[in-house]
Design a protein around this motif. Structure first.
Motif, short mmCIF file in Angstrom:
data_model
loop_
_atom_site.label_atom_id
_atom_site.label_comp_id
_atom_site.label_asym_id
_atom_site.label_seq_id
_atom_site.Cartn_x
_atom_site.Cartn_y
_atom_site.Cartn_z
N LEU A 141 57.91 56.60 50.05
CA LEU A 141 58.35 55.57 50.99
C LEU A 141 59.87 55.47 50.99
O LEU A 141 60.48 55.32 49.94
CB LEU A 141 57.75 54.21 50.61
CG LEU A 141 56.25 54.06 50.85
CD1 LEU A 141 55.66 53.03 49.93
CD2 LEU A 141 55.98 53.68 52.30
N LEU A 151 60.72 53.20 41.84
CA LEU A 151 62.01 53.49 42.45
C LEU A 151 62.52 54.85 41.95
O LEU A 151 62.63 55.07 40.74
CB LEU A 151 63.02 52.39 42.10
CG LEU A 151 64.44 52.58 42.64
CD1 LEU A 151 64.44 52.63 44.17
CD2 LEU A 151 65.34 51.46 42.14
N GLN A 178 54.73 56.15 45.35
CA GLN A 178 53.53 55.39 45.00
C GLN A 178 52.41 56.38 44.71
O GLN A 178 51.92 57.05 45.62
CB GLN A 178 53.15 54.44 46.13
CG GLN A 178 52.00 53.51 45.79
CD GLN A 178 51.75 52.50 46.89
OE1 GLN A 178 51.98 52.75 48.07
NE2 GLN A 178 51.31 51.31 46.50
N TYR A 198 61.09 55.38 47.24
CA TYR A 198 60.09 54.96 46.27
C TYR A 198 58.93 55.95 46.32
O TYR A 198 58.65 56.56 47.34
CB TYR A 198 59.54 53.58 46.60
CG TYR A 198 60.48 52.43 46.31
CD1 TYR A 198 61.40 52.01 47.27
CD2 TYR A 198 60.45 51.76 45.09
CE1 TYR A 198 62.26 50.95 47.02
CE2 TYR A 198 61.31 50.70 44.83
CZ TYR A 198 62.21 50.30 45.80
OH TYR A 198 63.05 49.25 45.54
N PHE A 239 52.59 59.10 47.55
CA PHE A 239 53.00 58.50 48.82
C PHE A 239 54.46 58.12 48.67
O PHE A 239 54.81 57.28 47.84
CB PHE A 239 52.11 57.27 49.08
CG PHE A 239 52.22 56.69 50.45
CD1 PHE A 239 52.28 55.31 50.63
CD2 PHE A 239 52.22 57.49 51.58
CE1 PHE A 239 52.36 54.76 51.90
CE2 PHE A 239 52.30 56.95 52.86
CZ PHE A 239 52.37 55.58 53.01
N ARG A 259 48.51 52.86 42.73
CA ARG A 259 49.50 52.38 41.76
C ARG A 259 50.63 51.63 42.44
O ARG A 259 50.64 51.46 43.65
CB ARG A 259 50.05 53.57 40.96
CG ARG A 259 49.02 54.42 40.30
CD ARG A 259 48.32 53.70 39.17
NE ARG A 259 49.22 53.41 38.08
CZ ARG A 259 49.52 54.29 37.12
NH1 ARG A 259 49.01 55.51 37.13
NH2 ARG A 259 50.35 53.96 36.15
N GLY A 260 51.57 51.20 41.63
CA GLY A 260 52.72 50.47 42.14
C GLY A 260 53.78 51.37 42.72
O GLY A 260 53.61 52.57 42.86
N LEU A 261 54.91 50.77 43.05
CA LEU A 261 56.02 51.47 43.66
C LEU A 261 57.07 51.79 42.60
O LEU A 261 57.61 50.89 41.97
CB LEU A 261 56.65 50.62 44.76
CG LEU A 261 55.77 50.31 45.95
CD1 LEU A 261 56.37 49.20 46.77
CD2 LEU A 261 55.59 51.54 46.80
#
Lengths: 113, 114
Positions: free
Chosen positions: A90, A46, A38, A36, A88, A42-44
Motif C-alpha cells: 500500500l 511501514l 500487509q 506499507y 499487499f 496481518r497488520g500494516l
C-alpha cells in the motif's frame, strides 16, 4: 481534489525476479509518501517513507528499496524477489506533522512463486 | 523498536451488540489515528485524537485517547453488518516525536453476524 494512483493492482512474479511498484499523487505538492506492506490477515508494516524528493527513510532491513525521483512519485523496487515478499503493498500520502492523516492507494497484491 | 499493539485480534459479534478495540503503545504518542479497512480494500481514515484524555464521537463510534497518551480505544455501539472490517490504530510521534512516521497497530478484525 487529491488522488493517489498505484499500479499494478495485481502481479505474480517468480522468485529471483525484479519488482517495480509505482505510486503517484495528484492535486497536492510536497506530500509525505509512504510504502506499507500487509501480509495476509496481518497488520500494516511501514517499509519506507519520504518527506521530500530523494529523501528516503527505511524502516525494515530487507531486499526492497524505494526511490522518489519526482515530488509526487514514489517507487518500490527489488532486484531479486523472495517468497517472503508476497503481500499487499500500500502506498499512501499525507501532509505530515501532527495533522497528517494518510490517504491510501488501492494497493498492489504481489504473489511470489 | 516502537510497537503499537491492539487487542483483541479478532472479534465476532451478533448484530446489535457492542464492540471495543484497544490500542497500546510502548511509548508516548503525539497523536493517534484510527482507520477502517473493509475486506479486500485499503485503509480509510476515520479520526485523529491529539489531546490527552480526548474523546470524540462519530455517530455510533466513540474514540478515546488515554491520559498518558499511550493508549486509545474505539467503541462501536449496536454494531451493524456494515461495520465489518479491520480497525487499525496508528500512532504518530513514537520516535523522537517524529510525526511524519506513522506506525500502525496490529489491527482488530470485526465480524458481525446478522
Amino acid at each position: 481534489s487529491q488522488t493517489i494512483h498505484q499500479w499494478p493492482a495485481t502481479l505474480v512474479q517468480p522468485v529471483g525476479s525484479p519488482l517495480s511498484l509505482e505510486c503517484t499523487v495528484e492535486g497536492t505538492s510536497n506530500p509525505n509518501l509512504y510504502w506499507y506492506r500487509q501480509a495476509a490477515g496481518r497488520g500494516l508494516q511501514l517499509l519506507f517513507y519520504s518527506v521530500g524528493i530523494g529523501q528516503i527513510s527505511s524502516e525494515v532491513p530487507q531486499n526492497l528499496s524505494a526511490s522518489r525521483p519526482q515530488d509526487r512519485q514514489f517507487i518500490l523496487s527489488s532486484k531479486k524477489l523472495l517468497l517472503s515478499d508476497s503481500g499487499f503493498y500500500l502506498c499512501a500520502w499525507g501532509t505530515g506533522g501532527a495533522g497528517g492523516e494518510l490517504f491510501f492507494g488501492e494497493g498492489s497484491r504481489l504473489t511470489v512463486l | 523498536g516502537q510497537q503499537v499493539m491492539q487487542i483483541p485480534q479478532y472479534q465476532h459479534v451478533q448484530e446489535g451488540e457492542d464492540f471495543t478495540t484497544y490500542c497500546n503503545s510502548s511509548t508516548t504518542l503525539s497523536n493517534i489515528q484510527w482507520y477502517k479497512q473493509r475486506p479486500g480494500g485499503h485503509p480509510v481514515f476515520l479520526i485523529q485524537l491529539v489531546k490527552s484524555g480526548e474523546v470524540k464521537k462519530q455517530k455510533r463510534l466513540t474514540f478515546q485517547f488515554g491520559e498518558a497518551k499511550k493508549n486509545s480505544s474505539l467503541h462501536i455501539t449496536a454494531t451493524q453488518t456494515t461495520d465489518v472490517g479491520t480497525y487499525f490504530c496508528a500512532g504518530g510521534g513514537l520516535e523522537a516525536y517524529n510525526t511524519d512516521k506513522l506506525i500502525f497497530g496490529t489491527g482488530t478484525r470485526l465480524q458481525v453476524f446478522p
